[in-house]
Design a protein around this motif. Structure first.
Motif, short mmCIF file in Angstrom:
data_model
loop_
_atom_site.label_atom_id
_atom_site.label_comp_id
_atom_site.label_asym_id
_atom_site.label_seq_id
_atom_site.Cartn_x
_atom_site.Cartn_y
_atom_site.Cartn_z
N ILE A 1 47.30 47.67 52.73
CA ILE A 1 48.05 47.48 51.63
C ILE A 1 47.45 45.94 50.78
CG2 ILE A 1 50.19 46.53 50.69
CD1 ILE A 1 51.39 48.37 52.72
N ASP A 2 46.91 45.08 51.61
CA ASP A 2 46.42 43.97 51.03
C ASP A 2 45.05 44.35 50.19
OD1 ASP A 2 46.01 40.73 51.26
OD2 ASP A 2 44.12 41.50 51.46
N LYS A 3 45.01 43.68 49.08
CA LYS A 3 44.22 44.16 48.14
C LYS A 3 42.66 43.84 48.43
CE LYS A 3 43.16 43.66 43.12
NZ LYS A 3 43.74 42.99 41.67
N ALA A 4 42.46 42.57 48.99
CA ALA A 4 41.08 42.31 49.52
C ALA A 4 40.67 43.25 50.76
CB ALA A 4 41.25 40.78 49.86
N GLU A 5 41.57 43.39 51.62
CA GLU A 5 41.30 44.22 52.75
C GLU A 5 41.24 45.85 52.47
OE1 GLU A 5 44.54 44.12 55.74
OE2 GLU A 5 44.01 41.78 55.92
N ARG A 6 41.99 46.17 51.55
CA ARG A 6 41.62 47.75 50.94
C ARG A 6 40.21 47.81 50.22
NH1 ARG A 6 45.51 51.60 47.97
NH2 ARG A 6 46.87 50.61 49.03
N LYS A 7 39.88 46.73 49.37
CA LYS A 7 38.54 46.76 48.81
C LYS A 7 37.57 46.92 49.95
CE LYS A 7 35.83 44.00 45.93
NZ LYS A 7 35.58 42.80 45.14
N SER A 8 37.77 46.12 50.93
CA SER A 8 36.64 45.85 52.17
C SER A 8 36.52 47.23 52.73
CB SER A 8 36.97 44.61 52.78
OG SER A 8 36.02 44.74 54.03
N GLU A 9 37.75 48.02 53.14
CA GLU A 9 37.59 49.21 53.67
C GLU A 9 37.39 50.32 52.76
OE1 GLU A 9 38.64 51.55 57.10
OE2 GLU A 9 38.24 49.87 56.72
N ILE A 10 37.49 50.33 51.78
CA ILE A 10 37.08 51.17 50.89
C ILE A 10 35.52 51.39 50.72
CG2 ILE A 10 36.81 52.13 48.50
CD1 ILE A 10 39.67 51.42 47.97
N LYS A 11 34.87 50.08 50.59
CA LYS A 11 33.37 49.77 50.65
C LYS A 11 32.91 50.24 51.94
CE LYS A 11 32.54 47.76 46.83
NZ LYS A 11 31.80 48.34 45.74
N ASN A 12 33.74 49.91 53.33
CA ASN A 12 33.19 50.49 54.53
C ASN A 12 33.29 51.81 54.64
OD1 ASN A 12 32.67 49.56 57.30
ND2 ASN A 12 34.81 50.50 57.68
N LEU A 13 34.32 52.67 54.17
CA LEU A 13 34.27 54.04 54.31
C LEU A 13 33.12 54.64 53.58
CD1 LEU A 13 38.04 54.91 54.03
CD2 LEU A 13 36.51 54.73 56.08
N GLU A 14 32.66 54.18 52.24
CA GLU A 14 31.65 54.59 51.62
C GLU A 14 30.15 54.47 52.29
OE1 GLU A 14 30.51 54.58 46.82
OE2 GLU A 14 30.53 52.47 47.66
N ARG A 15 30.00 53.38 52.91
CA ARG A 15 28.90 53.13 53.72
C ARG A 15 28.93 53.84 54.85
NH1 ARG A 15 28.35 50.49 58.27
NH2 ARG A 15 30.50 49.66 58.24
#
Length: 242
Positions: free
Chosen positions: A152-166
């Motif tokens: 839910i945390d904005k920074a953590e979500r951004k990081s996870e989206i990038k991680n899933l894309e990678r």
């Protein structure tokens, strides 16, 4: 050699519909036949479980039904006792709120205990929104991962989206995830903002319902698309390719 299951009841995993459609449009008759026989159930919510049973088997006697509740309020120490009916020779049904028990569903804990206790587990065929979305996505059905809810945390979500894309690029692996329905529109906004324009995203919502919407296209195209996902059960899938 004596069958290890001979003196115990069995645990049947009973799928339910993904929405308010006619049960036999998406459930095989085997689910109906099993509910006709079973009186002992493990469910998330008694009221919705009774409704699901009534919709599928209207003539079923409701007063004879016995329910154990398994949800976020359940004390984990209580769960092993839920299978006492099986140990006493009665078959039980593990009934999902939507879709298939044990998949993105708290019922997995009961199934784990059933195996530990030597209780035979029998899954019945039914709709899985995750698999139906993968089938319809056009993404890699040979290699995919279900990631549940993103942070839910904005920074953590951004990081996870990038991680899933990678990961999707490195492993040639479709990445599947879900969101709380009232935050679906925000999720789509985040995906558009964070992903590469060429990364493909599948949005699969209201699966099996009349309002079903399943579309896959690049992020660059989603940025130009208006779609309202608010409070609509949705599966998101992304995959970045070379």
């Amino acid at each position: 050699m004596e069958n290890q299951f001979s003196h115990q009841g069995k645990l049947y995993l009973l799928p339910t519909t993904l929405g308010d459609n006619a049960p036999l449009e998406v459930l095989p008759v085997s689910v109906k036949q099993m509910i006709e026989k079973l009186d002992h159930y493990i469910v998330e919510n008694e009221k919705t479980a009774r409704r699901a049973i009534k919709n599928l088997v209207p003539e079923k006697s409701q007063p004879t039904l016995k329910f154990k509740l398994l949800n976020k309020h359940t004390d984990p120490s209580e769960i092993p006792a839920f299978l006492e009916a099986c140990k006493n020779g009665f078959d039980m049904g593990l009934l999902s709120e939507a879709g298939c028990p044990g998949v993105a569903d708290p019922g997995a804990e009961v199934v784990k205990i059933a195996h530990r206790e030597g209780i035979k587990v029998i899954p019945l065929v039914g709709p899985s929104s995750i698999l139906l979305a993968m089938m319809a996505s056009g993404m890699n059905g040979q290699n995919f991962a279900f990631n549940g809810y993103l942070p839910i945390d904005k920074a953590e979500r951004k990081s996870e989206i990038k991680n899933l894309e990678r990961l999707s690029l490195e492993k040639d692996q479709a990445q599947v995830f879900i969101e709380t329905p009232y935050r679906n529109n925000k999720m789509l906004e985040d995906l558009i903002q964070q992903l590469h324009p060429g990364t493909r995203v599948c949005i699969a919502c209201d699966i099996t319902l009349d309002s079903e919407y399943i579309v896959t296209k690049p992020v660059s195209e989603w940025a130009k698309t208006k779609v309202d996902l608010h409070k609509r059960p949705t599966i998101f899938i992304l995959q970045k390719e070379y």
